[in-house]
Design a protein around this motif. Sequence first.
Motif: not given
Lengths: 162, 144
Positions: A51-53, A55-56, A58-61, B6, B9, B13, B125, B128
């Motif tokens: 989930q963390q990966v 999330s990371n 998606i935030s860096n899309v 999560a 992060a 975003g 985001n 998520t």
Amino acid sequence: MLKYIFHVRKCNFIIYFILFYTGGYCVLNSILASPRVSVLEQALSASSLRQQVISNNISNVNTPGFKKSEVVFEDLLQNAIGDGKLQMTKTNSQHLPLKQEGIPKPVVNVIDKTSFRTDGSNVDIDIEMANLAKNNIYYNAVVQQLSSYFSGIKSAIKEGRS
Amino acid sequence: MGMFGAIDAAASGLTAERLRMDVISNNIANVNTTRTAEGGAYRRQMVVFAPRENEAAFAQVLSEKLDTGNGVKVVGITKDNSPTHRVYDPAHPDANQDGYVEMPNVNVVTEMVDMITATRAYEANVTTINSAKSMALKALEIGK
């Protein structure tokens, strides 16, 4: 009569007490640390990591040149368990195991060989959102398995009475 | 990263996309600005994103290969140096001797497309965060 019942109850309590501090503790420990629970625990932690990966990712899309990461766990677990083949019986504790024992830990891999856009990023938002949904369902499934295991133990402790 | 990694992060975003939206909004607002403090027409601004590094190096060593990343950060806001376009309008106070006015290099269509991208990324985001939240709540149900 009442006094007698009280006495029996008191004895029961003492017996439970002794059981708990001698054998009972070990039994409880083996119930709570069964292989099933430890596999589910590791699956839960892998799912949380995933989930963390995601999330990371998606935030860096919209980050140019960003390379996505992924969590590998199920394949490692499959390898550790074996492909449903028969396990060899150990008649001596010093026999060597066929495969490496123990539950594997999840691993994070950075996928840096591919590109999805001209800016060098390889995050495909559709794939990430699908993975997010899958991971959520997977996590819920693992939680349900753990819950049913513990409710089974609870039921046994209460002798089937609710 | 702990239990709420999560969410952290995804929150980074959200912050980044919101700033991007602010900058796009500023660009559209200045689509006809011909005067700036530096002189000349307004120049389009752009945000630059980069992956956020782990702050604690020790924690990174501890977690070995479990480096999940820490979300996104805004490195800076840069100016678009592409040429401005000239419009013939002799009545304009900023027109030159030939009657041309230097107009900003803001293309409204580009800004609109960027705005949609920022909106969708923001929504992704949010999804998520909701997903991570429901997972954390589900974990509380173990043993109930």
